[in-house]
Design an enzyme around this catalytic site. Sequence first.
Site, mmCIF file in Angstrom:
data_model
loop_
_atom_site.group_PDB
_atom_site.id
_atom_site.type_symbol
_atom_site.label_atom_id
_atom_site.label_comp_id
_atom_site.label_asym_id
_atom_site.label_seq_id
_atom_site.Cartn_x
_atom_site.Cartn_y
_atom_site.Cartn_z
ATOM 1 N N GLU A 25 8.311 -4.586 8.493
ATOM 2 C CA GLU A 25 9.124 -3.948 7.378
ATOM 3 C C GLU A 25 10.566 -3.677 7.635
ATOM 4 O OE1 GLU A 25 8.603 -0.214 4.261
ATOM 5 O OE2 GLU A 25 7.939 0.157 6.272
ATOM 6 N N LYS A 81 7.167 -3.492 -2.488
ATOM 7 C CA LYS A 81 6.371 -2.433 -2.016
ATOM 8 C C LYS A 81 5.849 -1.761 -2.937
ATOM 9 C CE LYS A 81 6.338 1.247 1.482
ATOM 10 N NZ LYS A 81 7.080 1.911 2.668
ATOM 11 N N CYS A 119 3.592 -1.407 4.823
ATOM 12 C CA CYS A 119 3.446 -0.078 5.219
ATOM 13 C C CYS A 119 2.664 0.850 4.716
ATOM 14 C CB CYS A 119 5.149 0.380 5.494
ATOM 15 S SG CYS A 119 5.127 1.963 6.937
#
Length: 293
Positions: A49, A121, A162
Site C-alpha cells: 500500500e 480501497k 490494508c
Amino acid sequence: MAGTAAERSFVAACVQMRAGKVATRNVDQAARLAKQAAEAGATYVQTPEMTNLLVRSRDELFAAILPEEADPSLAAFQELARALKVTLHLGSLAIRLEGDRAANRAFVIDPAGDIVARYDKIHMFDVDLPDGESWRESATYRPGEQAVVVQMPWGGLGLTICYDVRFPTLHRALAEHGAEVIASPAAFTKKTGEAHWHVLLRARAVETGAFVVAAAQGGRHEDGRETFGHSLIVDPWGRILAEAGEEPGFILAEIDLDKVADIRQRIPSLENGRRFAVTPLPVEPATLREAAS
C-alpha cells in the site's frame, strides 16, 4: 475462468518497502526490488500500500500527487512491468481526484505494460486511540464502492488493501466470485501489526480456502510513523509459506492453485454457507434482572 493445468502454478513475490515523502525515491526502491524478485523467478510481483508516497501531512500529500493519467509513477511502473515481463501489482498509489479528495488505488499491470484492473480501497481507517493518536483516512481518501476479482492466466485474483483485511465478508465475496488468490498489500502500524497481522491474514486464507499474498511497508518512515513489515504469503490451509522481517527486501513462494480446489473440497465452507436473518431479542429491564438474581 481458471487457467490451464500448465498455468496453475506460478511464483509470487512480495516487495517490502519503507516508502518516504519523495515519490521518485520510492519508485526507484520498488523498481530495484521488483527487478531482483523477477530475476529470482517471480512472475507476479506485488508492492505494498502507498508504494509511491507515504506521508501523514495532508498538505504535503496533495502537493505531491497527480491524477492517474498524469502520474509519472504509474507510467514508470507500466514500463517496468513491460521490461521485466511480469505481472506487477501495485498494492496502491495515492491518486488525486477532483476536488480535495484522493484515491487509495491498486493497479494490476500485465507483462505488456497494460493496466488490467484497478481497485479503490473500500474500508477507511478512522479511529481515535486512547494515547491520543488519531487517524482519519476518510478525510483524505474517497472510499471505493466496488469489489474486484481480476481474471489472470492462472485464475481469479481478489483485490483488497490494508484495513480491508478486518472485514471477512469482503474476502468471502471475493472467493465466491472466483478469487483463488487474495491480495492484501498494507502499511499496517507496528502496534496493530504486532497484535493482529498474522492472525488476520491466516484467518482470511482459512476462511476462503485461498492463497493470501500481502506485501507490506516496514520500519520507521520519514513522516515519523512506524509500520510493521512482515510481508506474508499464506496458503489455503493457513500455513505461512514466506515471511519478511522489517527491512526492505522481497520474499518468494510458489503458488500451486490445485491446492485451492483440494482445500475447498475438504472444507466446503463457501458452498455450505447459508443466508440467515438476525432476530434481536428485547433487553431485559434491570429490575427484572435484579429480581431474578
